[in-house]
Motif scaffolding. Structure first.
Motif, PDB file in Angstrom:
ATOM      1  N   ALA A 129       0.844  -1.189   0.000  1.00 18.20           N
ATOM      2  CA  ALA A 129       0.000   0.000   0.000  1.00 18.20           C
ATOM      3  C   ALA A 129       0.886   1.249   0.000  1.00 18.20           C
ATOM      4  O   ALA A 129       1.756   1.400   0.844  1.00 18.20           O
ATOM      5  CB  ALA A 129      -0.903  -0.005   1.224  1.00 18.20           C
ATOM      6  N   GLY A 159      -2.150   6.045  -0.842  1.00 18.64           N
ATOM      7  CA  GLY A 159      -3.586   5.901  -1.010  1.00 18.64           C
ATOM      8  C   GLY A 159      -4.018   4.802  -1.958  1.00 18.64           C
ATOM      9  O   GLY A 159      -5.204   4.603  -2.190  1.00 18.64           O
ATOM     10  N   GLY A 160      -3.096   4.068  -2.531  1.00 19.81           N
ATOM     11  CA  GLY A 160      -3.428   2.967  -3.430  1.00 19.81           C
ATOM     12  C   GLY A 160      -2.762   1.692  -2.941  1.00 19.81           C
ATOM     13  O   GLY A 160      -1.942   1.709  -2.023  1.00 19.81           O
ATOM     14  N   ALA A 161      -3.156   0.588  -3.538  1.00 20.90           N
ATOM     15  CA  ALA A 161      -2.557  -0.691  -3.140  1.00 20.90           C
ATOM     16  C   ALA A 161      -2.452  -1.601  -4.359  1.00 20.90           C
ATOM     17  O   ALA A 161      -3.238  -1.479  -5.304  1.00 20.90           O
ATOM     18  CB  ALA A 161      -3.395  -1.355  -2.059  1.00 20.90           C
ATOM     19  N   PHE A 162      -1.487  -2.479  -4.336  1.00 22.10           N
ATOM     20  CA  PHE A 162      -1.331  -3.465  -5.407  1.00 22.10           C
ATOM     21  C   PHE A 162      -0.661  -4.704  -4.827  1.00 22.10           C
ATOM     22  O   PHE A 162      -0.078  -4.666  -3.750  1.00 22.10           O
ATOM     23  CB  PHE A 162      -0.529  -2.906  -6.589  1.00 22.10           C
ATOM     24  CG  PHE A 162       0.846  -2.411  -6.229  1.00 22.10           C
ATOM     25  CD1 PHE A 162       1.935  -3.243  -6.329  1.00 22.10           C
ATOM     26  CD2 PHE A 162       1.035  -1.110  -5.785  1.00 22.10           C
ATOM     27  CE1 PHE A 162       3.196  -2.800  -5.996  1.00 22.10           C
ATOM     28  CE2 PHE A 162       2.303  -0.661  -5.450  1.00 22.10           C
ATOM     29  CZ  PHE A 162       3.378  -1.509  -5.556  1.00 22.10           C
TER      30      PHE A 162
END
Length: 79
Positions: free
Chosen positions: A46, A49-52
């Motif tokens: 993370a 503010g995003g995650a992958f």
């Protein structure tokens, strides 16, 4: 293109002759890391503010290669 491939193969053979344990232990580390990572699945990352997701086999393969390399370097120094 063929000349580059021949030079790369010669460089790998040179490493194999000059530092055999370093190369061998690096390969052992990568294989062990990939096998361990294959049994785990994935690792979530993370950021901002995003995650992958990243496959654990990739992450642990890289870490295993680095650890195996250090072990091989120390074993080559001893001899």
């Amino acid at each position: 293109m063929r000349n580059k491939i021949v030079r790369a193969a010669a460089a790998i053979c040179g490493i194999q002759k000059s530092r055999p344990k370093e190369l061998r232990w690096s390969i052992y580390g990568v294989v062990a890391g990939v096998l361990a990572g294959s049994s785990l699945g994935g690792i979530g990352v993370a950021l901002l503010g995003g995650a992958f997701g990243i496959p654990a086999a990739v992450v642990l393969g890289i870490l295993g290669g680095m650890i195996g390399n250090r072990i091989g370097v120390e074993k080559d120094r001893v001899v």
